[in-house]
Motif scaffolding. Structure first.
Motif, PDB file in Angstrom:
ATOM      1  N   THR A  11      60.793 130.074  72.441  1.00 22.12           N
ATOM      2  CA  THR A  11      62.050 129.437  72.028  1.00 22.12           C
ATOM      3  C   THR A  11      63.197 130.444  72.034  1.00 22.12           C
ATOM      4  N   TYR A  12      62.962 131.624  71.480  1.00 27.20           N
ATOM      5  CA  TYR A  12      63.985 132.669  71.447  1.00 27.20           C
ATOM      6  C   TYR A  12      64.399 133.055  72.858  1.00 27.20           C
ATOM      7  N   TYR A  13      63.425 133.305  73.733  1.00 31.40           N
ATOM      8  CA  TYR A  13      63.722 133.744  75.097  1.00 31.40           C
ATOM      9  C   TYR A  13      64.432 132.647  75.891  1.00 31.40           C
ATOM     10  N   SER A  71      53.756 132.647  69.697  1.00 28.52           N
ATOM     11  CA  SER A  71      54.062 132.359  71.097  1.00 28.52           C
ATOM     12  C   SER A  71      55.197 131.344  71.219  1.00 28.52           C
ATOM     13  N   LEU A  72      55.161 130.312  70.414  1.00 26.40           N
ATOM     14  CA  LEU A  72      56.218 129.304  70.443  1.00 26.40           C
ATOM     15  C   LEU A  72      57.561 129.891  70.007  1.00 26.40           C
ATOM     16  N   SER A  73      57.532 130.755  69.013  1.00 25.80           N
ATOM     17  CA  SER A  73      58.765 131.402  68.560  1.00 25.80           C
ATOM     18  C   SER A  73      59.364 132.287  69.643  1.00 25.80           C
ATOM     19  N   VAL A 130      43.903 132.181  62.854  1.00 19.86           N
ATOM     20  CA  VAL A 130      44.349 133.108  63.897  1.00 19.86           C
ATOM     21  C   VAL A 130      44.939 132.337  65.072  1.00 19.86           C
ATOM     22  N   GLY A 131      44.297 131.268  65.462  1.00 18.99           N
ATOM     23  CA  GLY A 131      44.808 130.442  66.552  1.00 18.99           C
ATOM     24  C   GLY A 131      46.161 129.842  66.227  1.00 18.99           C
ATOM     25  N   PHE A 132      46.326 129.372  64.992  1.00 16.27           N
ATOM     26  CA  PHE A 132      47.609 128.819  64.573  1.00 16.27           C
ATOM     27  C   PHE A 132      48.691 129.884  64.580  1.00 16.27           C
ATOM     28  N   MET A 133      48.359 131.083  64.092  1.00 19.83           N
ATOM     29  CA  MET A 133      49.345 132.165  64.057  1.00 19.83           C
ATOM     30  C   MET A 133      49.748 132.594  65.470  1.00 19.83           C
TER      31      MET A 133
END
Length: 81
Positions: free
Chosen positions: A21-23, A16-18, A8-11
């Motif tokens: 990066t997108y924003y 969050s990173l995705s 869950v932490g990895f997901m």
């Protein structure tokens, strides 16, 4: 439960990173790319770059205020008894 917590932490970290990066690409880099470039098809109009975070912040503050109000009402009822 340790493996499930790590998953869950990895997901959450990956999502969050995705989003970050997108924003970041949408707000900082995209204005410098020609408007007829195909990459603009993958992003919303620039107006939403402000509207979405503002709406999310207002929604978060609203839920926080409602939660605090419920907690205060609940603690007030416990003191009367």
């Amino acid at each position: 439960m340790e493996l499930a917590d790590k998953t869950v932490g990895f997901m959450l970290s990956a999502v969050s990173l995705s989003i970050f990066t997108y924003y970041t690409f949408w707000v900082i880099i995209l204005p410098f790319v020609d408007s007829d470039h195909f990459i603009h098809d993958y992003f919303l109009p620039q107006e939403y770059a402000i509207l979405i975070p503002v709406f999310a912040g207002v929604l978060l503050l609203s839920f926080l205020c409602v939660f605090i109000g419920f907690v205060m009402l609940k603690s007030k009822k416990k003191k009367k008894v």
